[in-house]
Design a protein around this motif. Sequence first.
Motif, PDB file in Angstrom:
ATOM      1  N   UNK A 218       0.812  -1.226   0.000  1.00 30.15           N
ATOM      2  CA  UNK A 218       0.000   0.000   0.000  1.00 30.15           C
ATOM      3  C   UNK A 218       0.838   1.266   0.000  1.00 30.15           C
ATOM      4  N   UNK A 219       2.152   1.107   0.171  1.00 31.88           N
ATOM      5  CA  UNK A 219       3.040   2.266   0.160  1.00 31.88           C
ATOM      6  C   UNK A 219       3.634   2.468  -1.231  1.00 31.88           C
ATOM      7  N   UNK A 220       4.261   3.598  -1.432  1.00 29.15           N
ATOM      8  CA  UNK A 220       4.903   3.883  -2.724  1.00 29.15           C
ATOM      9  C   UNK A 220       6.304   3.295  -2.810  1.00 29.15           C
ATOM     10  N   UNK A 221       6.782   2.734  -1.686  1.00 26.64           N
ATOM     11  CA  UNK A 221       8.173   2.269  -1.650  1.00 26.64           C
ATOM     12  C   UNK A 221       8.297   0.760  -1.884  1.00 26.64           C
ATOM     13  N   UNK A 222       7.160   0.072  -2.066  1.00 29.92           N
ATOM     14  CA  UNK A 222       7.197  -1.386  -2.238  1.00 29.92           C
ATOM     15  C   UNK A 222       8.036  -1.773  -3.456  1.00 29.92           C
ATOM     16  N   UNK A 223       9.054  -2.610  -3.209  1.00 25.92           N
ATOM     17  CA  UNK A 223       9.940  -3.050  -4.290  1.00 25.92           C
ATOM     18  C   UNK A 223       9.584  -4.492  -4.657  1.00 25.92           C
ATOM     19  N   UNK A 224       8.761  -4.633  -5.683  1.00 20.81           N
ATOM     20  CA  UNK A 224       8.326  -5.945  -6.134  1.00 20.81           C
ATOM     21  C   UNK A 224       8.326  -5.971  -7.649  1.00 20.81           C
ATOM     22  N   UNK A 225       8.479  -7.165  -8.204  1.00 21.21           N
ATOM     23  CA  UNK A 225       8.400  -7.292  -9.651  1.00 21.21           C
ATOM     24  C   UNK A 225       7.007  -6.857 -10.103  1.00 21.21           C
ATOM     25  N   UNK A 226       6.926  -6.145 -11.209  1.00 17.97           N
ATOM     26  CA  UNK A 226       5.627  -5.617 -11.674  1.00 17.97           C
ATOM     27  C   UNK A 226       4.523  -6.668 -11.752  1.00 17.97           C
ATOM     28  N   UNK A 227       4.844  -7.860 -12.298  1.00 22.99           N
ATOM     29  CA  UNK A 227       3.826  -8.904 -12.436  1.00 22.99           C
ATOM     30  C   UNK A 227       3.341  -9.392 -11.073  1.00 22.99           C
ATOM     31  N   UNK A 228       4.286  -9.516 -10.132  1.00 22.93           N
ATOM     32  CA  UNK A 228       3.939  -9.963  -8.783  1.00 22.93           C
ATOM     33  C   UNK A 228       3.086  -8.905  -8.092  1.00 22.93           C
ATOM     34  N   UNK A 229       3.495  -7.658  -8.215  1.00 18.98           N
ATOM     35  CA  UNK A 229       2.759  -6.557  -7.589  1.00 18.98           C
ATOM     36  C   UNK A 229       1.331  -6.482  -8.127  1.00 18.98           C
ATOM     37  N   UNK A 230       1.185  -6.633  -9.421  1.00 15.21           N
ATOM     38  CA  UNK A 230      -0.144  -6.560 -10.035  1.00 15.21           C
ATOM     39  C   UNK A 230      -1.019  -7.727  -9.598  1.00 15.21           C
ATOM     40  N   UNK A 231      -0.431  -8.920  -9.564  1.00 21.32           N
ATOM     41  CA  UNK A 231      -1.184 -10.108  -9.137  1.00 21.32           C
ATOM     42  C   UNK A 231      -1.670  -9.952  -7.697  1.00 21.32           C
ATOM     43  N   UNK A 232      -0.815  -9.441  -6.834  1.00 23.31           N
ATOM     44  CA  UNK A 232      -1.182  -9.236  -5.431  1.00 23.31           C
ATOM     45  C   UNK A 232      -2.289  -8.194  -5.297  1.00 23.31           C
ATOM     46  N   UNK A 233      -2.143  -7.091  -6.032  1.00 25.95           N
ATOM     47  CA  UNK A 233      -3.147  -6.023  -5.951  1.00 25.95           C
ATOM     48  C   UNK A 233      -4.513  -6.504  -6.446  1.00 25.95           C
ATOM     49  N   UNK A 234      -4.510  -7.263  -7.519  1.00 20.24           N
ATOM     50  CA  UNK A 234      -5.766  -7.721  -8.121  1.00 20.24           C
ATOM     51  C   UNK A 234      -6.458  -8.801  -7.282  1.00 20.24           C
ATOM     52  N   UNK A 235      -5.709  -9.457  -6.407  1.00 28.55           N
ATOM     53  CA  UNK A 235      -6.253 -10.620  -5.690  1.00 28.55           C
ATOM     54  C   UNK A 235      -6.129 -10.500  -4.176  1.00 28.55           C
TER      55      UNK A 235
END
Length: 292
Positions: A218-235
């Motif tokens: 939920x922060x702007x500093x999260x360092x994650x691979x784009x695909x992983x970040x998107x999957x987590x956000x969507x689910x």
Amino acid sequence: MEKRLIIIDGFSLLYRAFHALPPLANKNGQPTGAVYGFLLTLFRAIKDTKANYVVACFDTKKPTFRHEEFKDYKIHRPEMPQPMVSQISIMKDVLESFSIPIFQKEGFEADDLIATISQIAKKEAEVYIVSGDLDNLQLVDERVKVYTLGKGIKDSVIYDSSKVLERFLVEPSKMNDLKALTGDASDNIPGVPGIGKKTAAELIQTYGSIENLYDELSTDTAVLKPKVKEALKQNKESAFMSLSLVETKKDVPIDFNLEDCKFGNFNKNKVKNLFTELGFNSLIDRLPSIIV
């Protein structure tokens, strides 16, 4: 003498034995192979762990609170094969002949009863959960271990904390977080699509829990691979629902007393007669070896 309790995961062990052994039947044609395999594993577990207390837990046919939370929970589970169904009452007769208490409670799964009993019993005894699957690894600690089968029913593996960490790369207490990300096809737990076991383990190692992971996300500093970040956000909703589904209840209202599970004080003639009826003559000779 130190108290050692075996908690039998009834249907899980019977199911594993049913698929591991060729079909067997007694002289009346009644299938008995699953019960025979069940007993082979139980006898070995008692001998390996030097258990002097034994209890068994079973599911009921009624839906549980998990089905209320997620209507598709376990929806893809195949029907229990009829030759296995016909052996359930036999297995319970065998347990009764050994004076092994049986616990089952509508609205809850055997795993919830196992979790509850393990929490009560570990204050007095070392606990071994004997199961055909690994759903109870979340309970492993310095007083609780999981005794399970290898490739067949002749091999056994005992999971302590170090063994869980070695195989899954997370501590037992984090197994639910891991499973909430990866999901579980056998129980139709969705998890987060696109997150595999390796990525899930890395995320839990880094952030410690699902909750911490989403706090960071939920922060702007999260360092994650784009695909992983998107999957987590969507689910996100799926991840937290999955976490709720995989966590076992440790406070099921049951009347459990460890001393009622003391093993060895059974009617040996009753057991021998039942084994003879089932055609388990080879197991009769093993009876003395399982009494500590």
